[in-house]
Write a protein that holds these residues in place. Structure first.
Motif, PDB file in Angstrom:
ATOM      1  N   GLN A   1      32.658  29.015  38.387  1.00  0.00           N
ATOM      2  CA  GLN A   1      33.385  28.969  39.677  1.00  0.00           C
ATOM      3  C   GLN A   1      33.051  27.304  40.168  1.00  0.00           C
ATOM      4  OE1 GLN A   1      33.924  32.151  42.735  1.00  0.00           O
ATOM      5  NE2 GLN A   1      35.692  30.910  42.962  1.00  0.00           N
TER       6      GLN A   1
ATOM      7  N   SER B   1      31.329  36.751  41.242  1.00  0.00           N
ATOM      8  CA  SER B   1      30.508  35.924  41.088  1.00  0.00           C
ATOM      9  C   SER B   1      29.444  36.457  40.721  1.00  0.00           C
ATOM     10  CB  SER B   1      30.990  34.023  41.674  1.00  0.00           C
ATOM     11  OG  SER B   1      32.235  34.075  41.699  1.00  0.00           O
TER      12      SER B   1
ATOM     13  N   ASP C   1      34.865  32.256  34.902  1.00  0.00           N
ATOM     14  CA  ASP C   1      34.827  32.287  36.366  1.00  0.00           C
ATOM     15  C   ASP C   1      35.870  31.689  37.466  1.00  0.00           C
ATOM     16  OD1 ASP C   1      34.256  33.096  38.955  1.00  0.00           O
ATOM     17  OD2 ASP C   1      32.341  33.199  38.968  1.00  0.00           O
ATOM     18  N   GLU C   2      37.080  31.596  37.607  1.00  0.00           N
ATOM     19  CA  GLU C   2      38.099  31.338  38.165  1.00  0.00           C
ATOM     20  C   GLU C   2      38.697  29.740  37.540  1.00  0.00           C
ATOM     21  OE1 GLU C   2      39.061  31.274  42.329  1.00  0.00           O
ATOM     22  OE2 GLU C   2      38.020  33.260  42.532  1.00  0.00           O
TER      23      GLU C   2
HETATM   24 MG   LIG Z   1      33.900  34.288  42.969  1.00  0.00          MG
END
Ligand SMILES: [Mg+2]
Ligand SMILES: Nc1ncnc2c1ncn2[C@@H]1O[C@H](COP(=O)(O)OP(=O)(O)OP(=O)(O)O)[C@@H](O)[C@H]1O
Lengths: 437, 250
Positions: free
Chosen positions: B85, B41, B170-171
């Motif tokens: 995220q 991240s 991100d995720e």
């Molecule tokens: Mg992360």
């Protein structure tokens, strides 16, 4: 000679210059005595702990306007809410401007305090209401002593004022420094409804100090919506004393938009004198430079089953300072009172500050009172999130600040006022974005 | 398109990225995997321009231009997009108005007029349909009270609205149920072309079944310690990270 002495010694000359109506004459004479005894408030008084009048009282104000000034509408149009039809009561340096005004006596009275004080047909209303809500505190007393001009609005029973009323006080700076003391009386009788927009606007860099008193009476089931737009220049200071007496089932709201001026003190006082009353006090304060705004509110719950709602948002930048002092008194008889108060603040700069203090005096046992105050910063992660979507930091900040104050704006009933406030906010924050959230 | 060379970054004097090299070309899909806390991240935030992180060494080139000195919004205007995220809640700003502001600020930066309201509405309708987002949803305050899955879907809706050249996700798969995962992946694939690129950060193979990567990288302790094709992701799913850690530490 300091300002106090100057005022006290000019009282006699003033009394001789206006028509001496016996009732008001007595009230004025009483009031000047109170002022003479108490003088201007100092920081030693609890209610003035965070606001000092010292500096602005040192100025040598001319206390009576000497000459009449005229203004061209086109030069001051920007200060009017001009995209809707309204009644207008306009003053220039404390004197009525018939040229800019639009008054009426057609079913409702939208006119001048000077007329109301002098003409026999208003005598009853004056005797019943004049100075019946204002406190005996020194600044209000000072205003009362010199009360001669301002807005007079009387809405008889079962009438809805057909359009909003704008009251604007301009100062032109023809004097090097001037003290203005407008006195407004608003009586809204049973089942009636009125919307009022008030503004004090200096058109000069010369010092102006306004010590204004507005008395509002909302009788049974009356609805009063009052909007105060305070966006004055850097040398203009305002002490606004507003007193509202409400009777049974009436609803009175005051929105105070404090964006400008040097020093602003809002003394907003509500007295609930009947059951099932609703009192609404809302404010948005956005300050920069060395501006100072002090909101000093009082809601006095006297009878059972009433509500009050206070919601003040403040955003403070540069070296500006704010004060919120919200007092709620719930008398023993005022059971089932619902009193809400919230004051949320954002400090945008390290040098800005806010003092916020709720004061609850509750003598009844069956009441719902909630109060909360917060002081925070702008959320950095929210700023980055917005920037990562292409919104520049300045605009992102503005949007966050606007969203923060939006709760208060959403209860403004006149869309044109909301638009105007949006524009002032965008201007104040130096951005060019539409805030039609 | 994106060229990262020996990138070192730290926050509050704590060094997090310790020499990242990564090149992403137009048309490519890259996956970045790696254990918790390895710096994935952080890498995404540094590319997007989060000020909190200080680049201490190395550089980031986007379309041939060094972008370390650019503000986050300027990178966005150039076509960098980060799907967070943890998307941030913005109380009081509706999804629609947020997007309107974002799009018009980007246009302003390019010297264009605001998008006409009619076109904006059409675009919003089109993209919300693509991601099967209910209209009512768009008038709610951005991310406020959204479920985890709703937030992620909303991120991809924003991506669809902004049509970036480089999207870093991100995720985005975490918190999505199976149907939502398909809808979101499908949305990303629809936006994919030979001119843009996607970097997906994920812990799970299942997203990569939909968004098929050309390259898979393993980020560990601030460095990319292994790169390979899509089969590397399968291997990681099966064996975990221990063998990689051992390789690195050996
Ligand atoms: Mg992360
Ligand atoms: N602002 C910060 N302040 C202090 N430490 C930070 C900060 N941001 C990241 N870190 C630290 O840097 C390391 C890398 O964090 P990062 O969020 O990049 O990991 P990640 O690979 O994305 O992990 P995950 O898979 O759990 O999402 C962690 O040890 C984290 O605690």
């Amino acid at each position: 000679m300091d300002l106090k002495e100057k005022l006290v010694s000019s009282f006699l000359a003033f009394e001789n210059s206006v028509d001496i109506d016996s009732y008001v004459h007595d009230v004025r004479s009483e009031a000047i005595k109170v002022f003479e005894e108490k003088g201007f408030p100092s920081k030693k008084e609890e209610a003035w702990k965070y606001t000092s009048l010292n500096k602005i009282l040192k100025v040598d104000y001319s206390v009576f306007p000497k000459q009449e000034n005229a203004l061209d509408y086109k030069d001051v149009k920007q200060y009017f809410i001009h995209d809707i039809d309204t009644y207008k009561i306009i003053f220039i340096d404390g004197k009525y401007s018939s040229h800019l005004s639009e008054t009426t006596h057609d079913g409702i009275d939208v006119c001048l305090m000077s007329a109301a004080l002098n003409k026999p047909k208003y005598r009853l209303v004056i005797e019943n209401y004049f100075n019946k809500a204002a406190s005996k505190e020194s600044l209000a007393s000072l205003n009362t002593a010199f009360a001669s001009e301002g807005a007079y609005i009387h809405i008889p029973k079962n009438k809805i004022a057909d359009k909003p009323i704008q009251v604007i006080h301009f100062s032109t700076g023809n004097e090097s420094a001037s003290l203005l003391q407008p006195r407004n009386l608003i009586v809204v009788e049973e089942n009636s409804h009125v919307q009022i927009i008030e503004r004090h606007q200096s058109l000069t860099n010369n010092a102006v100090l306004t010590n204004s008193v507005t008395e509002i009476f909302a009788r049974k089931r009356a609805i009063v919506d009052y909007y105060k737009i305070q966006n004055d220049t850097a040398n203009a200071s305002l002490i606004d004393n507003t007193f509202i007496k409400q009777q049974r089932e009436s609803i009175a709201s005051v929105h105070t938009f404090a964006f400008g001026g040097k020093l602003t003190r809002n003394n907003l006082n509500y007295y609930q004198e009947g059951e099932r009353i609703d009192s609404i006090l809302k404010g948005v304060t956005i300050l920069g430079d060395k501006q100072h705004v002090d909101h000093n509110t009082l809601v006095h719950h006297i009878e059972p089953n009433c509500e009050s709602h206070q919601d003040y948002k403040g955003i403070f930048g540069d070296q500006s300072t704010g004060v919120f002092n919200g007092k709620i008194i719930v008398e023993k008889e005022a059971q089932k009172t619902n009193a809400f108060q919230s004051n949320n603040n954002i400090l945008v700069s390290d040098k800005a500050s806010i003092n916020t203090k709720p004061q609850l005096e509750i003598f009844a046992d069956d009441v719902k009172c909630s109060h909360g105050c917060t002081i925070g910063q702008l959320d950095e992660s929210a700023l980055f999130y917005m920037q990562s979507r292409g919104i520049p930091k300045k605009e992102a900040k503005a949007l966050l600040m606007y969203a923060f104050s939006n709760n208060v704006l959403s209860s403004v009933k006149i869309p044109e006022i909301k638009q105007r406030i949006n524009k002032i906010i965008a201007n104040k924050l130096g951005v060019d974005i539409g805030f039609d959230l | 398109m994106l060229k990262i060379d020996n990138l070192h970054a730290s926050v509050e004097d704590k060094s997090i990225l310790k020499g990242i090299n990564l090149e992403v070309k137009p048309g490519e899909v890259h996956a970045i995997m790696g254990p918790n806390g390895s710096g994935k991240s952080t890498l995404a935030s540094v590319i997007a321009g989060k000020e909190e992180y200080e680049v201490t060494k190395g550089n980031i080139e986007f379309e041939g231009e060094d972008i370390e000195e650019l503000a986050a919004e300027e990178r966005a205007h150039k076509g960098v997009f980060l799907s967070f995220q943890y998307p941030v809640e913005i109380p009081g700003v509706s999804v629609t108005n947020f997007m309107k502001t974002a799009i018009n600020e980007s246009r302003k930066a390019k010297g264009l007029e605001d998008m006409p309201a009619k076109d904006m509405l059409k675009l919003i309708r089109e993209k919300s349909e693509l991601l099967e987002i209910d209209r009512k949803f768009l008038s709610r305050s951005l991310n406020e009270g959204f479920s985890g899955g709703e937030k992620k879907r909303n991120e991809i809706f924003q991506m669809a609205m902004l049509e970036p050249k480089l999207a870093i996700l991100d995720e985005t798969d975490s918190g999505l149920d199976i149907d939502a995962l398909r809808i979101v992946a499908n949305g990303v694939n629809k936006l994919k072309s030979n001119d843009n690129a996607v970097v997906v950060i994920t812990h799970y193979q299942r997203l990569l079944d939909y968004i098929v990567p050309d390259f898979v990288h393993v980020l560990y302790n601030g460095r990319i310690v292994k790169s390979g094709g899509k089969e590397l992701a399968h291997e990681l799913e099966e064996k975990g990270y221990d063998w990689i850690k051992e390789e690195v530490n050996a």
